[in-house]
Design a protein around this motif. Structure first.
Motif, PDB file in Angstrom:
ATOM      1  N   SER A 224      26.131  22.950  27.273  1.00  0.00           N
ATOM      2  CA  SER A 224      25.675  24.184  27.925  1.00  0.00           C
ATOM      3  C   SER A 224      26.840  25.151  28.134  1.00  0.00           C
ATOM      4  O   SER A 224      26.714  26.366  27.888  1.00  0.00           O
ATOM      5  CB  SER A 224      25.036  23.834  29.270  1.00  0.00           C
ATOM      6  OG  SER A 224      24.646  25.001  29.958  1.00  0.00           O
ATOM      7  N   LEU A 225      27.986  24.623  28.563  1.00  0.00           N
ATOM      8  CA  LEU A 225      29.162  25.481  28.739  1.00  0.00           C
ATOM      9  C   LEU A 225      29.604  26.088  27.422  1.00  0.00           C
ATOM     10  O   LEU A 225      29.932  27.291  27.344  1.00  0.00           O
ATOM     11  CB  LEU A 225      30.290  24.652  29.360  1.00  0.00           C
ATOM     12  CG  LEU A 225      31.638  25.359  29.534  1.00  0.00           C
ATOM     13  CD1 LEU A 225      31.506  26.568  30.446  1.00  0.00           C
ATOM     14  CD2 LEU A 225      32.688  24.380  30.071  1.00  0.00           C
ATOM     15  N   LEU A 226      29.599  25.275  26.364  1.00  0.00           N
ATOM     16  CA  LEU A 226      29.997  25.799  25.053  1.00  0.00           C
ATOM     17  C   LEU A 226      29.032  26.889  24.583  1.00  0.00           C
ATOM     18  O   LEU A 226      29.454  27.922  24.047  1.00  0.00           O
ATOM     19  CB  LEU A 226      30.037  24.652  24.044  1.00  0.00           C
ATOM     20  CG  LEU A 226      30.425  25.020  22.605  1.00  0.00           C
ATOM     21  CD1 LEU A 226      31.817  25.623  22.571  1.00  0.00           C
ATOM     22  CD2 LEU A 226      30.359  23.793  21.705  1.00  0.00           C
ATOM     23  N   ARG A 232      28.668  34.539  25.095  1.00  0.00           N
ATOM     24  CA  ARG A 232      29.527  35.637  25.557  1.00  0.00           C
ATOM     25  C   ARG A 232      30.370  36.192  24.411  1.00  0.00           C
ATOM     26  O   ARG A 232      30.556  37.408  24.295  1.00  0.00           O
ATOM     27  CB  ARG A 232      30.420  35.140  26.686  1.00  0.00           C
ATOM     28  CG  ARG A 232      29.686  34.905  27.998  1.00  0.00           C
ATOM     29  CD  ARG A 232      30.609  34.356  29.067  1.00  0.00           C
ATOM     30  NE  ARG A 232      31.743  35.244  29.305  1.00  0.00           N
ATOM     31  CZ  ARG A 232      32.740  34.961  30.130  1.00  0.00           C
ATOM     32  NH1 ARG A 232      32.746  33.795  30.778  1.00  0.00           N
ATOM     33  NH2 ARG A 232      33.732  35.812  30.298  1.00  0.00           N
ATOM     34  N   ARG A 233      30.878  35.287  23.561  1.00  0.00           N
ATOM     35  CA  ARG A 233      31.656  35.780  22.419  1.00  0.00           C
ATOM     36  C   ARG A 233      30.780  36.570  21.458  1.00  0.00           C
ATOM     37  O   ARG A 233      31.196  37.626  20.943  1.00  0.00           O
ATOM     38  CB  ARG A 233      32.300  34.607  21.680  1.00  0.00           C
ATOM     39  CG  ARG A 233      33.179  35.052  20.513  1.00  0.00           C
ATOM     40  CD  ARG A 233      33.801  33.905  19.791  1.00  0.00           C
ATOM     41  NE  ARG A 233      32.807  33.087  19.112  1.00  0.00           N
ATOM     42  CZ  ARG A 233      33.092  32.037  18.348  1.00  0.00           C
ATOM     43  NH1 ARG A 233      34.346  31.672  18.182  1.00  0.00           N
ATOM     44  NH2 ARG A 233      32.143  31.336  17.785  1.00  0.00           N
ATOM     45  N   VAL A 239      29.040  43.891  20.798  1.00  0.00           N
ATOM     46  CA  VAL A 239      29.470  45.126  21.476  1.00  0.00           C
ATOM     47  C   VAL A 239      30.623  45.772  20.706  1.00  0.00           C
ATOM     48  O   VAL A 239      30.632  46.997  20.499  1.00  0.00           O
ATOM     49  CB  VAL A 239      29.868  44.802  22.924  1.00  0.00           C
ATOM     50  CG1 VAL A 239      30.525  46.016  23.570  1.00  0.00           C
ATOM     51  CG2 VAL A 239      28.657  44.376  23.727  1.00  0.00           C
ATOM     52  N   CYS A 240      31.572  44.942  20.256  1.00  0.00           N
ATOM     53  CA  CYS A 240      32.708  45.498  19.502  1.00  0.00           C
ATOM     54  C   CYS A 240      32.239  46.093  18.172  1.00  0.00           C
ATOM     55  O   CYS A 240      32.718  47.159  17.758  1.00  0.00           O
ATOM     56  CB  CYS A 240      33.752  44.412  19.249  1.00  0.00           C
ATOM     57  SG  CYS A 240      34.647  43.887  20.738  1.00  0.00           S
ATOM     58  N   ALA A 241      31.301  45.408  17.503  1.00  0.00           N
ATOM     59  CA  ALA A 241      30.779  45.951  16.246  1.00  0.00           C
ATOM     60  C   ALA A 241      30.048  47.266  16.495  1.00  0.00           C
ATOM     61  O   ALA A 241      30.186  48.229  15.714  1.00  0.00           O
ATOM     62  CB  ALA A 241      29.848  44.936  15.595  1.00  0.00           C
ATOM     63  N   GLU A 242      29.291  47.308  17.579  1.00  0.00           N
ATOM     64  CA  GLU A 242      28.591  48.553  17.908  1.00  0.00           C
ATOM     65  C   GLU A 242      29.574  49.664  18.239  1.00  0.00           C
ATOM     66  O   GLU A 242      29.397  50.823  17.832  1.00  0.00           O
ATOM     67  CB  GLU A 242      27.646  48.291  19.086  1.00  0.00           C
ATOM     68  CG  GLU A 242      26.795  49.492  19.459  1.00  0.00           C
ATOM     69  CD  GLU A 242      25.851  49.195  20.606  1.00  0.00           C
ATOM     70  OE1 GLU A 242      25.169  50.127  21.066  1.00  0.00           O
ATOM     71  OE2 GLU A 242      25.798  48.018  21.043  1.00  0.00           O
ATOM     72  N   LEU A 243      30.627  49.309  18.981  1.00  0.00           N
ATOM     73  CA  LEU A 243      31.636  50.319  19.319  1.00  0.00           C
ATOM     74  C   LEU A 243      32.359  50.812  18.067  1.00  0.00           C
ATOM     75  O   LEU A 243      32.619  52.015  17.925  1.00  0.00           O
ATOM     76  CB  LEU A 243      32.642  49.734  20.311  1.00  0.00           C
ATOM     77  CG  LEU A 243      32.120  49.444  21.729  1.00  0.00           C
ATOM     78  CD1 LEU A 243      33.179  48.733  22.550  1.00  0.00           C
ATOM     79  CD2 LEU A 243      31.683  50.734  22.411  1.00  0.00           C
ATOM     80  N   SER A 271      37.387  40.005  18.839  1.00  0.00           N
ATOM     81  CA  SER A 271      36.500  40.575  19.865  1.00  0.00           C
ATOM     82  C   SER A 271      36.983  40.173  21.254  1.00  0.00           C
ATOM     83  O   SER A 271      36.181  39.857  22.136  1.00  0.00           O
ATOM     84  CB  SER A 271      35.066  40.084  19.642  1.00  0.00           C
ATOM     85  OG  SER A 271      35.017  38.660  19.661  1.00  0.00           O
ATOM     86  N   ARG A 272      38.292  40.129  21.431  1.00  0.00           N
ATOM     87  CA  ARG A 272      38.824  39.801  22.746  1.00  0.00           C
ATOM     88  C   ARG A 272      38.492  40.898  23.751  1.00  0.00           C
ATOM     89  O   ARG A 272      38.094  42.012  23.369  1.00  0.00           O
ATOM     90  CB  ARG A 272      40.332  39.583  22.665  1.00  0.00           C
ATOM     91  CG  ARG A 272      40.730  38.370  21.832  1.00  0.00           C
ATOM     92  CD  ARG A 272      42.236  38.239  21.753  1.00  0.00           C
ATOM     93  NE  ARG A 272      42.619  37.056  21.002  1.00  0.00           N
ATOM     94  CZ  ARG A 272      42.817  35.859  21.559  1.00  0.00           C
ATOM     95  NH1 ARG A 272      42.688  35.719  22.870  1.00  0.00           N
ATOM     96  NH2 ARG A 272      43.160  34.819  20.823  1.00  0.00           N
TER      97      ARG A 272
END
Length: 573
Positions: A224-226, A232-233, A239-243, A271-272
């Motif tokens: 579950s944590l993974l 999130r990644r 989000v980075c691709a959209e930006l 995508s950091r």
């Protein structure tokens, strides 16, 4: 073997008697040499006899005692064997009939073997229990159920061994799974700049791998944590691709120079979180520039929107429904409306891209078809050399198959699309098959119009030939003009212009005379006029009938070739 032993015992007994006799004989000789009286000899012989008897009695007693001990040992061994067989869950032990000593030896050997087996089973059970407890502590599972108060059977020990082996396998699997997931979790936390904030996360990242509890709940929590970190990644990547896409779009709209683009944060890989922040700052900066250049941005968006309208085959009526396209008040609200419309059209095109591309392919094939038709109606193509006619015919045959196949495929695709989305698929405001039918109808109307124009032109040529005679169809070489003086040239020009004017007057008069003369029509009585009036230009040559017939044949062949090249299956009408 028993007979041999008996013979040997008899021999030994005989030897013992012989020794005794020799001893008595030796005693008597000694007594005689000494001169012991007969009475004393008898007394001494009686004493020897008593000693021998006592010795023999002692020996017999000892042997009897040995026999009793052996019998007791046999009884104890039998009892012990019965107990061991019950404890070890073995069948009753049967001893072969033999001497007491051999039987006791055999029974004692069996007892020792069964006792050793009992000890071995208990030792193995103890070792398995220790392994089971250690594995249960690591895996947080219940221990194996077995009666520790009794000696385990071979089946119980086998099941226990297999249980411990399965726990070892499970432990190795979970250990490998834990190590793999731990590495991924550490990498994801570093990429996301995430610090472990729960006890479980700290146990996963910081604790020793051997000390981590490999319970089912912990493995589930690890997965579950993974998954949370991967989600999130993935969100960061999206989000980075959209930006990045937003930055590229704003670059094009703002026409940012290439030098500024190369130094931008859009070239940062990954995508950091810091990359995401840098991209967001770039977007915010470009958004500010966009607000400062609102008019040019909106015009650029309108050009992009027009491209998507063309790709989606929007009609003018559909385009006019988006009224902000024609608004001249360049505000941020207008920009948002245009952005939303571009996004909607882009989604529409990407969702149904295959169908739109198929329609575009049909449109290109249709344009090529019209071009080939235009070439087929050009009489000058027969004068071309180099095999161009053969190439056109091959291209025509190939295009015929392509257009037919595309039309059939599109009809099936459009039908399935309409069944799936429960609406009509429109091409320039019309249903696709209606649109195709209209194109074919326009094509047939154009062909009919060209045909009528050809007939009209032909009738006018025939009328002109009836009036003035047919003109020579073969080219006439130009006469070589001798150099003349300007006066002669002007005189000639004047003469030619005057003659042209007079000829025009005569021709118009003759035309009126021929067209309006009552002699050109049949009289009411139905009789034919015996002789028709001839025009003034009696010297004109009569029309060449053979040339006119050849022209008619050429025109009919061209029309026939054009019609026969395209079968009726392509034409919806």
């Amino acid at each position: 073997m028993e007979r041999g032993a008996m013979r040997k015992s008899e021999v030994l007994a005989a030897e013992a008697v012989s020794c005794l006799n020799r001893a008595m004989a030796a005693l008597r000789n000694i007594w005689e040499e000494i001169g012991i009286p007969e009475e004393q000899r008898l007394e001494r012989t009686d004493v020897v006899r008593k000693h021998i008897k006592s010795l023999l009695d002692m020996m017999v007693a000892e042997e009897e005692s040995l026999k009793e001990r052996l019998l007791k040992s046999i009884a104890l061994c039998r009892k012990e064997l019965d107990t061991l067989c019950r404890d070890l869950q073995l069948g009753p032990f049967e001893v072969e009939e033999s001497t007491i000593l051999q039987m006791e030896k055999n029974l004692r050997t069996c007892v020792e073997a069964l006792q050793k087996q009992k000890r071995d089973r208990k030792q193995e059970l103890k070792a398995l229990q220790e392994q089971d407890r250690a594995l249960c502590d690591i895996l947080c599972t219940a221990p194996f159920t077995i009666d520790t108060g009794s000696v385990p059977s071979l089946e119980d020990l086998d099941r226990y061994r297999r249980h411990v082996a399965s726990l070892n396998t499970l432990k190795e699997q979970r250990r490998e799974e834990f190590v793999t997931n731990k590495r991924q979790i550490i990498l994801l936390m570093e990429e996301l700049d995430h610090t472990p904030d729960t006890s479980f996360e700290r146990d996963v990242v910081c604790e020793d791998e051997e000390a981590f509890c490999l319970s089912e709940n912990n493995i589930t929590a690890l997965h579950s944590l993974l998954q949370q970190l991967e989600a999130r990644r993935a969100l960061n990547e999206a989000v980075c691709a959209e930006l990045r896409a937003r930055i590229l779009t704003l670059w094009e709209r703002l026409q940012i120079p290439q030098e500024e683009r190369e130094s931008s944060a859009v070239h940062l890989a990954g995508s950091r979180v810091r990359t995401r922040r840098a991209l967001q700052q770039e977007v915010d900066h470009l958004e500010e520039l966009k607000l400062q250049n609102m008019k040019s941005i909106i015009h650029a968006i309108r050009a992009e929107l027009a491209v998507y309208w063309d790709k989606c085959f929007y009609s003018q009526e559909q385009r006019e429904r988006f009224s902000p396209f024609y608004d001249e008040d360049y505000t941020e609200t207008l920009l948002k409306l245009h952005d939303a419309e571009v996004g909607k059209m882009k989604t529409c095109y990407e969702t149904h891209k295959d169908l739109f591309q198929a329609v575009q392919k049909w449109e290109e094939s249709w344009k090529l078809f019209l071009e080939l038709e235009s070439k087929a109606n050009d009489p000058s193509r027969f004068t071309n050399r180099g095999g161009s006619l053969l190439k056109e015919e091959k291209e025509r045959a190939k295009l015929q198959k392509t257009l037919s196949r595309l039309q059939e495929e599109l009809e099936r695709k459009v039908q399935s699309w309409e069944e799936e989305f429960k609406e009509a698929f429109l091409v320039k405001g019309q249903q696709f098959m209606e649109y195709v039918a209209e194109r074919w109808q326009q094509y047939h109307l154009e062909k009919e119009k060209e045909k009528q124009e050809r007939h009209l032109k032909k009738s006018r040529e025939m009328e002109a030939e009836m009036l003035y005679g047919s003109a020579p169809r073969t080219p006439i070489k130009r006469r070589m003009l001798s150099p003349q003086t300007p006066a002669k040239v002007s005189k000639l020009h004047g003469t030619s212009s005057a003659s042209t004017a007079s000829n025009t007057t005569v021709r118009s008069a003759l035309a009126r005379a021929i067209c309006h003369s009552p002699t050109s029509r049949l009289p009411p009585s139905g009789k034919k006029i015996s002789q028709a009036r001839t025009p003034v230009r009696a010297a004109a040559k009569p029309p060449r009938r053979r040339l006119r017939e050849q022209n008619k044949e050429n025109v009919s062949q061209l029309d026939g070739t054009t019609r026969s090249a395209w079968p009726a299956s392509l034409c919806p009408l």
